[in-house]
Design a protein around this motif. Structure first.
Motif, short mmCIF file in Angstrom:
data_model
loop_
_atom_site.label_atom_id
_atom_site.label_comp_id
_atom_site.label_asym_id
_atom_site.label_seq_id
_atom_site.Cartn_x
_atom_site.Cartn_y
_atom_site.Cartn_z
N HIS A 51 43.07 49.31 53.99
CA HIS A 51 43.98 49.69 52.90
C HIS A 51 43.76 51.16 52.59
CE1 HIS A 51 45.99 45.96 52.14
NE2 HIS A 51 44.86 45.37 52.46
N PHE A 83 56.66 60.24 55.61
CA PHE A 83 56.22 58.91 56.02
C PHE A 83 57.26 58.30 56.93
CE2 PHE A 83 53.75 58.90 51.97
CZ PHE A 83 52.52 58.54 52.49
N SER A 113 51.58 40.95 71.83
CA SER A 113 51.55 41.33 70.42
C SER A 113 52.42 40.42 69.57
CB SER A 113 52.07 42.76 70.24
OG SER A 113 51.30 43.64 70.98
N MET A 118 40.65 44.01 58.34
CA MET A 118 41.21 44.90 57.33
C MET A 118 40.41 44.83 56.04
SD MET A 118 44.18 46.51 57.46
CE MET A 118 45.79 46.64 56.83
N GLN A 139 57.14 47.81 66.45
CA GLN A 139 56.86 49.07 65.75
C GLN A 139 56.04 50.02 66.63
OE1 GLN A 139 55.22 48.60 61.75
NE2 GLN A 139 57.33 48.90 61.05
N TYR A 152 52.29 29.13 67.26
CA TYR A 152 51.90 30.38 67.90
C TYR A 152 50.96 30.06 69.05
CZ TYR A 152 53.36 33.09 63.80
OH TYR A 152 54.07 33.69 62.80
N ASP A 184 52.01 38.37 50.55
CA ASP A 184 50.54 38.41 50.48
C ASP A 184 49.93 37.52 51.55
OD1 ASP A 184 51.85 38.84 47.97
OD2 ASP A 184 49.92 38.76 46.97
C1 B12 Z 1 56.18 42.48 56.12
C2 B12 Z 1 55.58 42.14 57.47
C3 B12 Z 1 56.40 42.27 58.57
C4 B12 Z 1 57.85 42.75 58.53
C5 B12 Z 1 58.03 44.25 58.84
C6 B12 Z 1 57.44 45.18 57.83
C7 B12 Z 1 57.85 46.62 58.02
N1 B12 Z 1 56.93 47.53 57.91
O1 B12 Z 1 58.99 46.93 58.26
C8 B12 Z 1 58.46 41.92 59.68
C9 B12 Z 1 58.83 40.56 59.10
C10 B12 Z 1 59.65 42.51 60.40
C11 B12 Z 1 57.23 41.74 60.55
C12 B12 Z 1 57.30 41.49 61.90
C13 B12 Z 1 56.18 41.21 62.68
N2 B12 Z 1 54.90 41.15 62.30
CO1 B12 Z 1 54.34 41.52 60.50
N3 B12 Z 1 53.69 41.43 58.76
C14 B12 Z 1 54.23 41.71 57.61
C15 B12 Z 1 53.25 41.35 56.49
C16 B12 Z 1 53.60 39.94 55.99
C17 B12 Z 1 53.17 42.28 55.30
C18 B12 Z 1 52.91 43.75 55.65
C19 B12 Z 1 52.96 44.54 54.38
O2 B12 Z 1 53.93 45.21 54.09
N4 B12 Z 1 51.92 44.44 53.54
C20 B12 Z 1 51.86 45.10 52.26
C21 B12 Z 1 51.25 46.49 52.38
C22 B12 Z 1 51.06 47.10 51.01
O3 B12 Z 1 49.99 46.34 52.99
P1 B12 Z 1 49.72 46.85 54.50
O4 B12 Z 1 50.92 46.72 55.32
O5 B12 Z 1 48.49 46.23 54.97
O6 B12 Z 1 49.50 48.42 54.25
C23 B12 Z 1 48.24 48.90 53.82
C24 B12 Z 1 47.31 49.28 54.98
O7 B12 Z 1 47.61 48.62 56.17
C25 B12 Z 1 47.44 50.75 55.10
N5 B12 Z 1 48.57 51.30 55.82
C26 B12 Z 1 49.62 50.70 56.38
N6 B12 Z 1 50.42 51.59 56.94
C27 B12 Z 1 49.92 52.79 56.73
C28 B12 Z 1 50.35 54.06 57.09
C29 B12 Z 1 49.61 55.18 56.73
C30 B12 Z 1 50.07 56.52 57.12
C31 B12 Z 1 48.41 55.02 55.99
C32 B12 Z 1 47.62 56.17 55.59
C33 B12 Z 1 47.96 53.73 55.63
C34 B12 Z 1 48.73 52.64 56.00
O8 B12 Z 1 47.55 51.12 53.74
C35 B12 Z 1 48.49 50.21 53.11
C36 B12 Z 1 48.23 50.13 51.63
O9 B12 Z 1 46.98 49.57 51.35
C37 B12 Z 1 51.89 41.34 57.27
C38 B12 Z 1 50.81 40.43 56.70
C39 B12 Z 1 50.30 40.96 55.40
N7 B12 Z 1 50.33 40.16 54.38
O10 B12 Z 1 49.90 42.13 55.28
C40 B12 Z 1 52.34 40.91 58.66
C41 B12 Z 1 51.56 41.37 59.88
C42 B12 Z 1 51.21 42.83 59.73
N8 B12 Z 1 52.53 41.20 60.96
C43 B12 Z 1 52.00 40.84 62.07
C44 B12 Z 1 52.71 40.62 63.28
C45 B12 Z 1 51.89 40.17 64.47
C46 B12 Z 1 54.08 40.82 63.34
C47 B12 Z 1 54.89 40.71 64.63
C48 B12 Z 1 54.48 41.85 65.58
C49 B12 Z 1 54.76 39.40 65.37
C50 B12 Z 1 55.20 38.16 64.68
N9 B12 Z 1 55.70 37.28 65.48
O11 B12 Z 1 55.10 37.99 63.48
C51 B12 Z 1 56.35 40.85 64.12
C52 B12 Z 1 57.18 41.80 64.91
C53 B12 Z 1 58.43 41.06 65.25
C54 B12 Z 1 59.61 41.95 65.25
N10 B12 Z 1 60.59 41.50 65.96
O12 B12 Z 1 59.64 43.01 64.64
C55 B12 Z 1 50.52 40.61 61.94
C56 B12 Z 1 49.66 41.70 62.63
C57 B12 Z 1 48.52 41.05 63.38
C58 B12 Z 1 47.70 42.02 64.15
N11 B12 Z 1 47.07 41.52 65.20
O13 B12 Z 1 47.59 43.16 63.84
C59 B12 Z 1 50.35 40.50 60.39
C60 B12 Z 1 49.00 40.96 59.86
C61 B12 Z 1 50.58 39.01 60.04
C62 B12 Z 1 49.41 38.14 60.46
N12 B12 Z 1 48.60 37.68 59.52
O14 B12 Z 1 49.21 37.86 61.61
N13 B12 Z 1 56.10 41.85 59.82
#
Ligand code: B12
Length: 503
Positions: free
Chosen positions: A118, A4, A422, A221, A71, A384, A254
């Motif tokens: 997810h 990963f 983005s 999503m 990313q 924003y 969340d």
């Molecule tokens: C933590 C987070 C970050 C972290 C980085 C996390 C990391 N990976 O290192 C930080 C704070 C750095 C960040 C930055 C940004 N983020 Co951000 N972030 C989040 C947040 C709050 C949580 C993500 C998370 O971990 N969720 C928990 C996990 C369990 O859920 P998940 O990520 O959705 O993963 C699931 C699925 O997506 C999928 N999945 C995900 N990855 C993978 C990979 C594989 C291989 C597979 C099979 C499945 C899979 O399965 C997972 C389990 O169900 C989300 C909002 C949210 N609540 O989800 C925004 C979010 C993803 N971010 C967003 C954005 C826009 C950004 C930025 C690009 C811009 C900004 N100004 O905020 C910045 C980048 C800035 C920078 N300089 O880096 C947006 C994306 C919007 C879009 N249009 O897609 C979100 C949705 C916030 C929002 N509501 O607008 N972020």
């Protein structure tokens, strides 16, 4: 072997626990060998991944989580190069970006599959398929073809290389999913100081959001579903963090942490003895319905700040956003007042410059923000620019009518202009004219000087007073234009905005 990868999100901030990969990895425990590589912790991620892929041999699978912005910018050249070096490597993308733009991802020859939404079960099913562990649902001449499998949430290429997507899977219920295996990552490297506490760590306790706001990527999503972990599970995490890593503050990432009042009230009661500080995201109308008892419980359990989508000072705009529920600008003012009485800071986010009349929209919201600050100067304001997500709805339709089109290739997505888009900093959106953008920027600068954020732990009392003093005349006369002196001062004291980058 599944490798990963969490691409680097930003060089300038301390990394956040790679929660997406911990979640997807958890369902593989006991079924598949896997490891998590975090680009935020590696000096040379390409070399590290190259080495791991070589070690893993021909069956290596690289599974990458991709958010828009930095990313994506890292994932594109990295995956291209790894595929060039290891042509048999299977590369799978998941996360917010590929969920929305799966077809663009699959048009790149270095992305083999996309998991949308997810992805816990879809990913496991795909792995079973790739390892020959599943039986096809339909017996056809092409037994190994993915069309036989109908894995919900999977997007793939047909035999002519054309991107195809299956429908999304129903979102899994987090309370029934296996717990994250924290031994898979060096947790202590993610513990960081924030305004909440000296040892802050993040968590994500629910999936989805029950609303359909048409500017929000979460809708694509989860399609209006919200499924939580229980208060008992949350308490378990809080205690684990506290005991194992001496965590004194938790950020709940969340999308909508506060959807269910009973869960939050119970959680607050359960963790009150820990002396933690915590933060989460919620809805204004939902939290206005909370009882005084719940507000008091949250305060006593250490809730310090709530991120709330106020979005706009205009009721019309809120309606056009499909904000739903009972959201009105008046509710925003009410919650700002209510939270003041509990000493909990509202962190309000606004989406500025919405079509079709971005000028009027922005001015109305700027005036509204002044009202908010008058009621509760401690309220944090995050602005924003409206950036479309591919969703049906008035805003996206109007954006398209103005000539907006998403890029068709990953290379275009990682061009400087689209990277700005983005991160919601784009200057190139057809409906935002440069002068409006500048006005918003200037307003933000003056506002941040007159009301310095409480989230920048390095801002001393003297610096705050100086900022306020110098910006006072501008704020009161509403003369925001070109505040060069404030820009210089902000630079000098290295002023930091709250968690997000704002404009
Ligand atoms: C933590 C987070 C970050 C972290 C980085 C996390 C990391 N990976 O290192 C930080 C704070 C750095 C960040 C930055 C940004 N983020 Co951000 N972030 C989040 C947040 C709050 C949580 C993500 C998370 O971990 N969720 C928990 C996990 C369990 O859920 P998940 O990520 O959705 O993963 C699931 C699925 O997506 C999928 N999945 C995900 N990855 C993978 C990979 C594989 C291989 C597979 C099979 C499945 C899979 O399965 C997972 C389990 O169900 C989300 C909002 C949210 N609540 O989800 C925004 C979010 C993803 N971010 C967003 C954005 C826009 C950004 C930025 C690009 C811009 C900004 N100004 O905020 C910045 C980048 C800035 C920078 N300089 O880096 C947006 C994306 C919007 C879009 N249009 O897609 C979100 C949705 C916030 C929002 N509501 O607008 N972020």
């Amino acid at each position: 072997m599944i490798i990963f990868y969490n691409p680097q999100s930003s060089a300038s901030r301390k990394p956040v626990l790679p929660m997406s990969l911990l979640a997807v990895g958890a369902v593989l425990e006991g079924h598949y060998e896997y490891e998590i590589v975090d680009g935020n912790l590696e000096d040379d991620p390409l070399a590290v991944l190259h080495g791991r892929i070589q070690q893993a041999g021909p069956a290596a699978i690289l599974a990458v989580t991709v958010m828009p912005g930095p990313q994506l910018q890292q994932a594109v050249p990295l995956c291209r190069e790894l595929k060039r070096r290891h042509p048999h490597l299977t590369i799978i993308w998941g996360g917010y970006f590929p969920t929305q733009h799966w077809d663009v991802c699959l048009r790149a020859d270095y992305v083999d599959y996309v998991i949308r939404g997810h992805g816990e079960y879809a990913f496991l099913q795909l792995l079973d398929h790739l390892h020959g562990r599943t039986q096809p649902l339909l017996l056809t001449a092409h037994r190994s073809s993915l069309t036989d499998f109908q894995i919900p949430g999977l997007a793939y290429k047909d035999t002519d290389g054309r991107p195809i997507t299956n429908p999304l899977a129903p979102i899994p219920a987090p309370k029934n999913l296996p717990s994250w295996n924290f031994d898979r990552v060096p947790v202590s490297r993610y513990v960081r100081p924030t305004f909440l506490g000296s040892r802050t760590l993040g968590y994500h306790s629910s999936y989805g959001c029950p609303f359909f706001c048409n500017f929000c990527a979460v809708v694509n999503m989860v399609n209006g579903r919200w499924l939580p972990q229980t208060a008992v599970q949350l308490e378990h995490i809080a205690r684990l963090y506290h005991e194992k890593w001496q965590v004194n503050a938790i950020e709940f990432y969340d999308n909508n942490f506060f959807t269910q009042e009973a869960r939050i009230a119970e959680f607050s009661e359960r963790i009150a003895d820990l002396g933690l500080a915590w933060w989460g995201e919620g809805r204004i109308d939902t939290m206005m319905q909370y009882s005084d008892r719940t507000w008091a419980l949250m305060r006593d359990a250490g809730l310090k700040m709530v991120f709330l989508g106020a979005e706009s000072g205009s009721l019309d705009t809120l309606k056009r956003m499909d904000k739903g529920g009972q959201m009105t600008p008046e509710k925003t003012l009410e919650i700002v007042r209510r939270m003041k009485s509990y000493g909990i800071v509202p962190e309000l986010s606004f989406v500025m410059g919405n079509p079709p009349d971005p000028e009027a929209d922005a001015h109305q919201t700027m005036n509204f923000i002044r009202q908010v600050k008058q009621i509760n100067p401690a309220a944090e304001i995050i602005m924003y620019l409206y950036t479309p997500v591919p969703l049906a709805g008035d805003l996206y339709d109007e954006a398209q009518a103005e000539g907006f089109v998403f890029p068709q290739t990953l290379d275009e997505w990682v061009s400087p202009a689209w990277l700005n888009f983005s991160q919601r900093r784009s200057l190139t959106m057809p409906w935002i004219k440069r002068p409006l953008h500048k006005q918003l920027h200037d307003f933000e600068r003056v506002l941040n000087a007159y009301y310095p954020t409480s989230t920048d732990t390095r801002l001393t009392g003297a610096r705050r007073r100086l900022l306020k003093l110098l910006s006072s005349w501008r704020y009161h006369t509403r003369f925001y234009r070109s505040p060069l002196e404030l820009r210089a001062l902000h630079r000098l004291i290295a002023y930091q905005r709250p968690e997000t980058s704002g404009f």
